[in-house]
Structure formats: C-alpha cells, structure tokens
Write a protein that holds these residues in place. Sequence first.
Motif, mmCIF file in Angstrom:
data_model
loop_
_atom_site.group_PDB
_atom_site.id
_atom_site.type_symbol
_atom_site.label_atom_id
_atom_site.label_comp_id
_atom_site.label_asym_id
_atom_site.label_seq_id
_atom_site.Cartn_x
_atom_site.Cartn_y
_atom_site.Cartn_z
ATOM 1 N N ALA A 32 49.023 68.429 49.979
ATOM 2 C CA ALA A 32 48.895 69.856 50.253
ATOM 3 C C ALA A 32 48.797 70.066 51.760
ATOM 4 O O ALA A 32 48.168 69.282 52.464
ATOM 5 N N GLY A 33 49.464 71.093 52.259
ATOM 6 C CA GLY A 33 49.402 71.397 53.681
ATOM 7 C C GLY A 33 50.492 70.709 54.466
ATOM 8 O O GLY A 33 51.621 70.586 54.025
ATOM 9 N N TYR A 34 50.162 70.221 55.658
ATOM 10 C CA TYR A 34 51.107 69.627 56.603
ATOM 11 C C TYR A 34 51.473 68.206 56.204
ATOM 12 O O TYR A 34 50.600 67.416 55.834
ATOM 13 N N ASN A 35 52.768 67.886 56.270
ATOM 14 C CA ASN A 35 53.266 66.533 56.040
ATOM 15 C C ASN A 35 54.217 66.174 57.174
ATOM 16 O O ASN A 35 55.020 67.002 57.593
ATOM 17 N N GLN A 36 54.140 64.949 57.668
ATOM 18 C CA GLN A 36 55.043 64.481 58.708
ATOM 19 C C GLN A 36 56.061 63.546 58.083
ATOM 20 O O GLN A 36 55.698 62.539 57.464
ATOM 21 N N ILE A 37 57.336 63.881 58.239
ATOM 22 C CA ILE A 37 58.424 63.076 57.694
ATOM 23 C C ILE A 37 59.267 62.587 58.864
ATOM 24 O O ILE A 37 59.749 63.380 59.667
ATOM 25 N N ILE A 38 59.422 61.274 58.983
ATOM 26 C CA ILE A 38 60.232 60.677 60.031
ATOM 27 C C ILE A 38 61.369 59.903 59.360
ATOM 28 O O ILE A 38 61.125 59.079 58.483
ATOM 29 N N ILE A 39 62.586 60.181 59.792
ATOM 30 C CA ILE A 39 63.754 59.475 59.286
ATOM 31 C C ILE A 39 64.331 58.677 60.436
ATOM 32 O O ILE A 39 64.592 59.222 61.510
#
Length: 59
Positions: A32-39
């Motif tokens: 829930a809330g902020y998620n950091q996704i790095i590709i």
Amino acid sequence: MNGKVVQSNLNFPATSGWGDWKTVTMNVDLQAGYNQIIIGQDTPKGNANYLNLDKIYGL
C-alpha cells in the motif's frame, strides 16, 4: 521492487523491427502506498540488443 529482485533473466521475444512490438507481463504484489520499481539490463549477462520500454502500469 522496493529494494528486492523480483525477476531476473526475464526474456523478451524478438520483433521484426521498431514498428512491431510485443507485450511481456509480470505480476507482482505491491505494498500500500509508494512502491519503487527499477528496471535494468545487465548486458554482460545477456544480449546487448535494445529494449524500448514504452509503458509500465498497475491496476
């Protein structure tokens, strides 16, 4: 995602050129809330061809 590797060695199907595209789907559980996704791409571990990421979205 959020500091953890969710998928490594993900394969992307070849296309016939820039005018052709394919879709690769990967399901992940987001908090829930902020998620950091790095590709990222680690070229020493695989093919040095180009990946054009046009869209990333979640439902």
